[in-house]
Design a protein around this motif. Structure first.
Motif, PDB file in Angstrom:
ATOM      1  N   ILE A   1      58.610  31.339  47.709  1.00  0.00           N
ATOM      2  CA  ILE A   1      59.998  32.096  47.631  1.00  0.00           C
ATOM      3  C   ILE A   1      61.103  31.441  48.463  1.00  0.00           C
ATOM      4  CG2 ILE A   1      58.560  34.249  47.236  1.00  0.00           C
ATOM      5  CD1 ILE A   1      59.092  34.861  50.350  1.00  0.00           C
ATOM      6  N   ASP A   2      62.139  32.107  48.200  1.00  0.00           N
ATOM      7  CA  ASP A   2      63.284  31.532  48.855  1.00  0.00           C
ATOM      8  C   ASP A   2      63.672  31.987  50.299  1.00  0.00           C
ATOM      9  OD1 ASP A   2      64.084  30.725  46.344  1.00  0.00           O
ATOM     10  OD2 ASP A   2      65.597  31.879  46.010  1.00  0.00           O
ATOM     11  N   VAL A   3      64.194  31.140  50.964  1.00  0.00           N
ATOM     12  CA  VAL A   3      64.440  31.491  52.481  1.00  0.00           C
ATOM     13  C   VAL A   3      65.869  31.193  52.816  1.00  0.00           C
ATOM     14  CG1 VAL A   3      62.183  30.747  53.226  1.00  0.00           C
ATOM     15  CG2 VAL A   3      63.831  28.822  53.063  1.00  0.00           C
ATOM     16  N   ALA A   4      66.321  32.125  53.641  1.00  0.00           N
ATOM     17  CA  ALA A   4      67.776  31.783  54.220  1.00  0.00           C
ATOM     18  C   ALA A   4      67.850  31.954  55.637  1.00  0.00           C
ATOM     19  CB  ALA A   4      68.848  32.928  53.653  1.00  0.00           C
ATOM     20  N   ALA A   5      68.727  31.381  56.477  1.00  0.00           N
ATOM     21  CA  ALA A   5      68.490  31.437  57.827  1.00  0.00           C
ATOM     22  C   ALA A   5      69.875  31.841  58.503  1.00  0.00           C
ATOM     23  CB  ALA A   5      68.120  29.838  58.232  1.00  0.00           C
ATOM     24  N   TYR A   6      69.815  32.354  59.681  1.00  0.00           N
ATOM     25  CA  TYR A   6      70.669  32.298  60.527  1.00  0.00           C
ATOM     26  C   TYR A   6      70.825  31.251  61.645  1.00  0.00           C
ATOM     27  CZ  TYR A   6      70.805  37.618  59.464  1.00  0.00           C
ATOM     28  OH  TYR A   6      70.991  38.704  58.904  1.00  0.00           O
ATOM     29  N   LEU A   7      71.849  31.212  62.243  1.00  0.00           N
ATOM     30  CA  LEU A   7      72.049  30.104  63.479  1.00  0.00           C
ATOM     31  C   LEU A   7      71.430  31.044  64.610  1.00  0.00           C
ATOM     32  CD1 LEU A   7      72.660  27.614  65.056  1.00  0.00           C
ATOM     33  CD2 LEU A   7      74.987  28.645  65.175  1.00  0.00           C
ATOM     34  N   PRO A   8      70.391  30.645  65.260  1.00  0.00           N
ATOM     35  CA  PRO A   8      69.869  31.594  66.350  1.00  0.00           C
ATOM     36  C   PRO A   8      70.481  31.132  67.610  1.00  0.00           C
ATOM     37  CG  PRO A   8      68.102  29.721  65.734  1.00  0.00           C
ATOM     38  CD  PRO A   8      69.507  29.737  64.831  1.00  0.00           C
ATOM     39  N   HIS A   9      70.872  32.164  68.347  1.00  0.00           N
ATOM     40  CA  HIS A   9      71.670  32.154  69.717  1.00  0.00           C
ATOM     41  C   HIS A   9      70.721  31.296  70.734  1.00  0.00           C
ATOM     42  CE1 HIS A   9      74.552  34.429  72.710  1.00  0.00           C
ATOM     43  NE2 HIS A   9      74.425  33.077  72.854  1.00  0.00           N
ATOM     44  N   SER A  10      69.451  31.657  70.980  1.00  0.00           N
ATOM     45  CA  SER A  10      68.815  31.254  72.244  1.00  0.00           C
ATOM     46  C   SER A  10      68.601  29.452  72.157  1.00  0.00           C
ATOM     47  CB  SER A  10      67.624  31.883  72.366  1.00  0.00           C
ATOM     48  OG  SER A  10      67.698  32.968  72.891  1.00  0.00           O
ATOM     49  N   PRO A  11      68.148  29.028  70.860  1.00  0.00           N
ATOM     50  CA  PRO A  11      68.425  27.597  70.821  1.00  0.00           C
ATOM     51  C   PRO A  11      69.798  26.959  70.902  1.00  0.00           C
ATOM     52  CG  PRO A  11      66.946  28.634  69.012  1.00  0.00           C
ATOM     53  CD  PRO A  11      67.792  29.676  69.732  1.00  0.00           C
ATOM     54  N   LEU A  12      70.623  27.607  70.047  1.00  0.00           N
ATOM     55  CA  LEU A  12      72.133  27.326  70.484  1.00  0.00           C
ATOM     56  C   LEU A  12      72.456  27.207  71.932  1.00  0.00           C
ATOM     57  CD1 LEU A  12      74.900  26.626  69.277  1.00  0.00           C
ATOM     58  CD2 LEU A  12      75.401  28.799  69.365  1.00  0.00           C
ATOM     59  N   ARG A  13      72.125  27.969  72.610  1.00  0.00           N
ATOM     60  CA  ARG A  13      72.775  27.984  73.903  1.00  0.00           C
ATOM     61  C   ARG A  13      71.862  26.988  74.993  1.00  0.00           C
ATOM     62  NH1 ARG A  13      72.839  30.980  79.118  1.00  0.00           N
ATOM     63  NH2 ARG A  13      74.871  31.920  79.243  1.00  0.00           N
ATOM     64  N   VAL A  14      70.703  26.881  74.692  1.00  0.00           N
ATOM     65  CA  VAL A  14      69.975  25.764  75.471  1.00  0.00           C
ATOM     66  C   VAL A  14      70.292  24.277  74.926  1.00  0.00           C
ATOM     67  CG1 VAL A  14      67.535  24.717  75.705  1.00  0.00           C
ATOM     68  CG2 VAL A  14      67.872  27.093  75.751  1.00  0.00           C
ATOM     69  N   TYR A  15      70.603  24.016  73.570  1.00  0.00           N
ATOM     70  CA  TYR A  15      71.192  23.016  73.116  1.00  0.00           C
ATOM     71  C   TYR A  15      72.515  22.553  73.768  1.00  0.00           C
ATOM     72  CZ  TYR A  15      72.285  19.132  69.703  1.00  0.00           C
ATOM     73  OH  TYR A  15      72.391  17.901  69.164  1.00  0.00           O
ATOM     74  N   VAL A  16      73.346  23.661  73.997  1.00  0.00           N
ATOM     75  CA  VAL A  16      74.658  23.139  74.597  1.00  0.00           C
ATOM     76  C   VAL A  16      74.373  23.104  75.888  1.00  0.00           C
ATOM     77  CG1 VAL A  16      77.006  24.065  75.040  1.00  0.00           C
ATOM     78  CG2 VAL A  16      75.841  24.283  72.655  1.00  0.00           C
ATOM     79  N   MET A  17      73.611  23.888  76.732  1.00  0.00           N
ATOM     80  CA  MET A  17      73.660  23.963  78.269  1.00  0.00           C
ATOM     81  C   MET A  17      72.449  23.584  78.747  1.00  0.00           C
ATOM     82  SD  MET A  17      75.231  28.041  78.371  1.00  0.00           S
ATOM     83  CE  MET A  17      75.246  27.984  80.195  1.00  0.00           C
ATOM     84  N   GLY A  18      71.438  23.256  78.048  1.00  0.00           N
ATOM     85  CA  GLY A  18      70.198  22.724  78.597  1.00  0.00           C
ATOM     86  C   GLY A  18      69.708  23.706  79.744  1.00  0.00           C
ATOM     87  N   GLN A  19      69.064  23.419  80.929  1.00  0.00           N
ATOM     88  CA  GLN A  19      68.351  24.251  81.582  1.00  0.00           C
ATOM     89  C   GLN A  19      69.283  25.410  82.224  1.00  0.00           C
ATOM     90  OE1 GLN A  19      65.085  24.049  82.147  1.00  0.00           O
ATOM     91  NE2 GLN A  19      65.167  26.060  82.920  1.00  0.00           N
TER      92      GLN A  19
END
Length: 585
Positions: A162-180
């Motif tokens: 079936i088809d999938v669509a996605a949001y940008l998830p906040h928690s990974p975004l935050r860790v990616y930008v800010m690290g620990q």
């Protein structure tokens, strides 16, 4: 009377003279918009609906739908197939219940963006929030991406039903930008906010439907911390939302801390931000089982925001939001007890044999619980725990609760629960009705279904593998709310609309969710009279041999994605036409 497969379908070898790829003949067409059902044909060519009413000409494949419903494919706005869509080509349970499009990245958790050094952080988040065993993620994910665009490319490269669509998830975004600092929930700096905005723009440009976040206190990492997005302030939500606008627009998905009762300030903040930047919002709504109801206040907020020009919807689950507990699952009433934990490692048969010994029973019943995930404490909500039979009852009578059964026997609820988890040699399952069961009934939920500002969702497929099996809700909607319930029934046309065109409108997926010429040929052929949910089962088909709850149903004669039949009479075909949906349309 149910038709046989031979009666339902005929095939001929495709020829250059065939008018259509597929024709569904003589079905009761339910258009997805709430229109009056009518008898007719649905013809498909090149993955879209090409003719309606009477389809003249032949087809490479035909399905006789006499006496059967023909509906658009269903859409679930709230799933967590972020991992399963990578390691599996079938998105069950959802695809076994007529769902043809799922949206993932909900609750602000997921697997991208993510640097190699932060893999363990996101695994910790997903293991805690979504009950996905860490080994399943470490063994099942190739981690061949770092950025969100690279993750989307990995999704696009896969084949699935079936088809999938996605949001940008906040928690990974935050860790990616800010690290620990992001994992530790420190405030974002001006530089951090600028990076988040730019990455949100990039994500929407490559097809994210928007971004998702959570403030739910129950959403904790496996190590016991609040998730990275938990303390995010207004400015952070605002800058990410502006990034979504920069990229072309999208939807904000949000989980407020409704159980805590202080959801209103934070939810209002999200509504205000969305109003300022011009984005729609969808958020999780739950109806409490007891006490002063808080859902009317939440819906008043929705009505006020929409009256002022907003686009706000509350996502409602159409039966109790519930845990499934038992000795084979993540939770049971004794899982936090040290005396039970001494036995928890034993194979089921040996564990059951030990628990049947009088001295072991006495020791466990006299014990006290230790620390654990907040949801596991709900495994002792005796008034809201019910045995789950072979034909699962999702509106059980109050008299069948563990509390009521214990009183009738003259024993403690713990003793009654102890005996019930040992039923069926330890294979028994119990339903914990966490919410949506106000006054021990679904009356309130029934009144809210179809209300302005309400959208169905929260199937949670792809997550809570050992605790929740709610992705079957479309079958429940059609079988229970449109057929079996003695009072408060909803017409089939209305139920189908709530499962199709309403969620597609909310998500901005305007190319599907209705039966009309030119629309995507995602369809179901359903024997409504035969529609029946089976009891959840435990499958050991995750990476590393991990176990998960699965659930099937009778009555789905055919499920079709982009004109290809992905299942007939509950049996999957080899077709894998599912695609990544890039962006609103």
């Amino acid at each position: 009377m149910k038709a046989t497969p031979a009666q339902q379908e005929s095939r001929s070898a495709p020829t250059s003279s065939a008018s259509y790829d597929l024709v569904i003949r003589n079905g009761t067409i339910v258009d997805g918009l709430g229109g009056e059902p009518y008898i007719g044909d649905v013809a498909v060519a090149d993955g879209v609906i090409a003719a309606l009413g009477t389809a003249e000409g032949d087809a490479a494949r035909e399905i006789d739908a006499t006496g059967l419903l023909v509906t658009p494919g269903f859409v679930d706005l709230h799933t967590h197939y972020d991992g399963q869509a990578i390691w599996s080509d079938r998105l069950t349970p959802s695809s076994a219940h007529g769902v043809t499009t799922v949206v993932m990245g909900n609750c602000g958790v997921g697997f991208a963006p993510c640097r190699t050094a932060d893999h363990e952080v996101l695994v910790d988040v997903m293991a805690g929030v979504e009950d996905i065993p860490g080994v399943v993620m470490t063994d099942g994910l190739p981690w061949s991406w770092e950025t969100f665009p690279e993750y989307m490319n990995a999704l696009e490269a896969g084949k699935r039903d079936i088809d999938v669509a996605a949001y940008l998830p906040h928690s990974p975004l935050r860790v990616y930008v800010m690290g620990q600092r992001g994992a530790d929930r420190e405030p974002a700096t001006t530089e951090d906010l600028a990076k988040m905005r730019a990455l949100a723009k990039e994500a929407v440009e490559v097809g994210a439907l928007g971004f998702a976040s959570s403030r739910l206190a129950f959403h904790k990492t496996e190590s016991g911390s609040q998730i990275p997005s938990y303390d995010a302030g207004r400015e952070e939500i605002s800058e990410i939302a502006k990034g979504v606008v920069d990229g072309g627009g999208g939807l904000i998905q949000f989980v407020p801390d409704v159980p805590a009762g202080d959801y209103e300030p934070v939810l209002q903040t999200v509504f205000d931000v969305a109003g300022e930047v011009g984005l729609p919002v969808t958020f999780t709504l739950a109806v409490g089982n007891a006490g002063d109801p808080i859902w009317p206040g939440a819906l008043d907020m929705v009505d006020r925001a929409n009256a002022a020009g907003g686009e706000i919807t509350a996502q409602l689950f159409p039966r109790p939001i519930g845990l499934i507990i038992g000795l084979e699952l993540t939770g049971n009433p004794f899982v936090l007890y040290p005396s039970y934990r001494e036995l928890a490692h034993l194979p089921l048969a040996e564990r059951v044999a030990e628990m049947r010994k009088p001295e072991v029973r006495a020791r466990i019943l006299a014990d006290k619980p230790g620390d654990g995930h907040p949801l596991l404490w709900m495994a002792q909500a005796w008034e809201w725990i019910f045995p789950l039979g072979e034909e699962p009852n999702y509106e059980p009578d109050r008299s069948s609760s563990i509390l009521a059964r214990a009183r009738a026997r003259g024993v403690s609820p713990m003793e009654e629960a102890y005996d019930r988890v040992l039923d069926d040699d330890g294979h028994a399952m119990l339903l914990v009705a966490l919410s949506n069961f106000e006054n021990n009934s679904l009356d309130t939920v029934g009144e809210l279904i179809g209300r302005d500002g309400i959208v169905l969702g929260l199937g949670d497929g792809g997550a809570h593998y050992g605790m929740i099996c709610d992705a079957s809700f479309p079958t429940f909607m059609l079988a229970y709310w449109a057929r079996d319930r003695a009072t408060g029934r909803h017409p089939v046309a209305d139920v189908v609309r709530e499962l199709t065109s309403v969620p597609t409108r909310v998500a901005g997926l305007g190319d599907r969710g209705r039966i009309a010429i030119g629309y995507k040929a995602d369809l179901n052929v359903i024997d409504h009279a035969a529609l029946r949910l089976h009891k959840p089962v435990i499958a050991h088909d995750l990476p590393a041999g991990g176990r998960r709850l699965d659930q099937t149903a009778d009555g789905y004669v055919a499920t079709i994605v982009s004109g290809e039949v992905i299942a007939t009479n509950g049996t999957p075909t080899d077709a894998r036409p599912g695609k990544l949906v890039r962006g609103r349309r």
